[in-house]
Design an enzyme around this catalytic site. Sequence first.
Site, PDB file in Angstrom:
ATOM      1  N   GLU A  91      44.019  40.584  39.369  1.00  0.00           N
ATOM      2  CA  GLU A  91      44.940  41.172  39.619  1.00  0.00           C
ATOM      3  C   GLU A  91      46.250  40.594  39.763  1.00  0.00           C
ATOM      4  O   GLU A  91      46.159  39.400  40.097  1.00  0.00           O
ATOM      5  CB  GLU A  91      44.738  42.108  40.777  1.00  0.00           C
ATOM      6  CG  GLU A  91      45.903  43.177  41.395  1.00  0.00           C
ATOM      7  CD  GLU A  91      45.625  43.928  42.751  1.00  0.00           C
ATOM      8  OE1 GLU A  91      46.123  44.949  42.792  1.00  0.00           O
ATOM      9  OE2 GLU A  91      44.748  43.410  43.510  1.00  0.00           O
ATOM     10  N   LYS A 191      45.706  52.189  41.181  1.00  0.00           N
ATOM     11  CA  LYS A 191      45.391  51.817  42.508  1.00  0.00           C
ATOM     12  C   LYS A 191      45.693  52.867  43.346  1.00  0.00           C
ATOM     13  O   LYS A 191      46.864  53.107  43.661  1.00  0.00           O
ATOM     14  CB  LYS A 191      45.766  50.384  42.818  1.00  0.00           C
ATOM     15  CG  LYS A 191      45.343  49.605  44.078  1.00  0.00           C
ATOM     16  CD  LYS A 191      46.086  48.401  44.196  1.00  0.00           C
ATOM     17  CE  LYS A 191      45.661  47.873  45.620  1.00  0.00           C
ATOM     18  NZ  LYS A 191      45.973  46.545  45.686  1.00  0.00           N
ATOM     19  N   CYS A 224      41.316  45.620  44.381  1.00  0.00           N
ATOM     20  CA  CYS A 224      41.560  45.118  45.558  1.00  0.00           C
ATOM     21  C   CYS A 224      41.286  45.467  46.972  1.00  0.00           C
ATOM     22  O   CYS A 224      40.101  46.040  47.281  1.00  0.00           O
ATOM     23  CB  CYS A 224      42.877  44.516  45.604  1.00  0.00           C
ATOM     24  SG  CYS A 224      43.294  43.054  46.688  1.00  0.00           S
TER      25      CYS A 224
END
Length: 522
Positions: A91, A191, A224
Amino acid sequence: MSRAGQQLALLLCGWCVAAAVPGDPAEEGCPAEPRQAARYVAAVYEHRSFLSPDPLALTSRKQALELMHRNLDVYEQQVTTAARKARLFPEDGIHGFNFTRTSIYPFLDFMPSPHSVRWNPCLEPHRFNDTEVLERLSCMAMKGEMFLVANLGTKQPCHSSDPGCPSDGRYQFNTNVVFSSNGTLVDRYRKHNLYFEAAFDTPLEVDHIIFDTPFAGKVGVFTCFDILFFDPAVRLLRDSDVKHVVYPTAWMNQLPLLAAIQIQRGFAIAFGINFLAANIHHPSLGMTGSGIHTPLKSFWHHNMESPEGHLIIAEVARNPLGLVSTGNATEKIDPSHRKFLELLAGDPYSEKDAQDIHCDGAHKSTTSASPTFNSEMMYDNFTLVPVWGREGHLRVCANGLCCHLLYQRPTVSQELYALGVFDGLHTVHGTYYVQVCALVKCGGLGFDTCGQEITEATGMFEFHLWGNFSTSYIFPMLLTSGMTLETPDQLGWESDHYFLKKRGLSSGLVTAALYGRLYEKD
């Protein structure tokens, strides 16, 4: 964890011959995984990205592309040097981080919905404007004849009639894109759980993205900070056919409980899946730690010294075998496990507050002379008891959670260890409810050093760690000296308690923990 959106490319391919990185620390001290016929080779690359010298400054699209192409050149080199592998990049690997909403705009590609548009950016580069990054990634997938998953910043125009439309007339997302081996855009994930990412918007609805591959079946994807929350990470895995997750991350390590490789491995064990994780490599920011994790074995990289990126390659099974409790047939039980079962059978647990740690009915083996104390760990107020002597049974409680440790030590090192418990709402750098039982090495000999970040230890243990958790979502973590991952010998539920058993550590214990999440209390 990074304070900005981050970028990751993952390349996945069909069946390949087994391969591994010579000398990778993950190859040492790990139990052999049973071979299965259906296997594929995965590769993840921890990328040292080229960053904008001033991410707050306004720049042009041309200047933004110049920076991003430098990172994409590294991606392409990695694709061509190890084609026909399952490949993952981190990322924030393409554009960087720490932007504002305005300063990141030149770095964003336009993102059409793959659910409404069938598109191959490599073959149709001029179909949409501002798609240069998507074009290069699509061409990499075609050239390598592999599935490719990459993370980049994207933009999506919206109308004022949309009640969620930002005032500047566009959504900006931290986005993973999936390309097939012919370069076609297959899907995208935006995300959901942003971590101090002012440049990006949270999607109005959670994306639950599962894509099909010919070599691994169904594969889930998230990014993440998502790993700590129910949506989308846990909900994805309610589909029992999902045995693989690809995970771009830009994670800042935080010991003793949330180093990148710790939570990655804990997730793989807890859900019995293959977990492919690529972190960004910026040691000065505490960002390193990538791996290919199966329930029984991990291939990982954690290096705070080298400035260079690192490639990890490993063969994994299409249908991974989980690490489960081996049962309690008395003729097969070793003495320490028999003692553990006896303690469970006579557990005097009753609802008492954290001050009443050693209740009157406690087992005789409990080290009742050990004092309890409080110390900050992971920004939370843990209640702890020191681990003294060569053997014993310790218990410490907070709120409704009681943690137990049954241990033996071949020798007692000149180090302080402590058993800690926390049952409550974590409120720093995110808000989420955790239940934790943790055996940790302290930073020094004072009680106030318990919870400090350390990576080296000499203390050897054989132990059972368990607690009366009120959640089924528990992530086992086992870390030894030199950031070495260990595999539990046994874990599972026994008499309404979740336990972890380990003998034969390869080096000194840094952390052994059961990290529970109560998502409904967030």
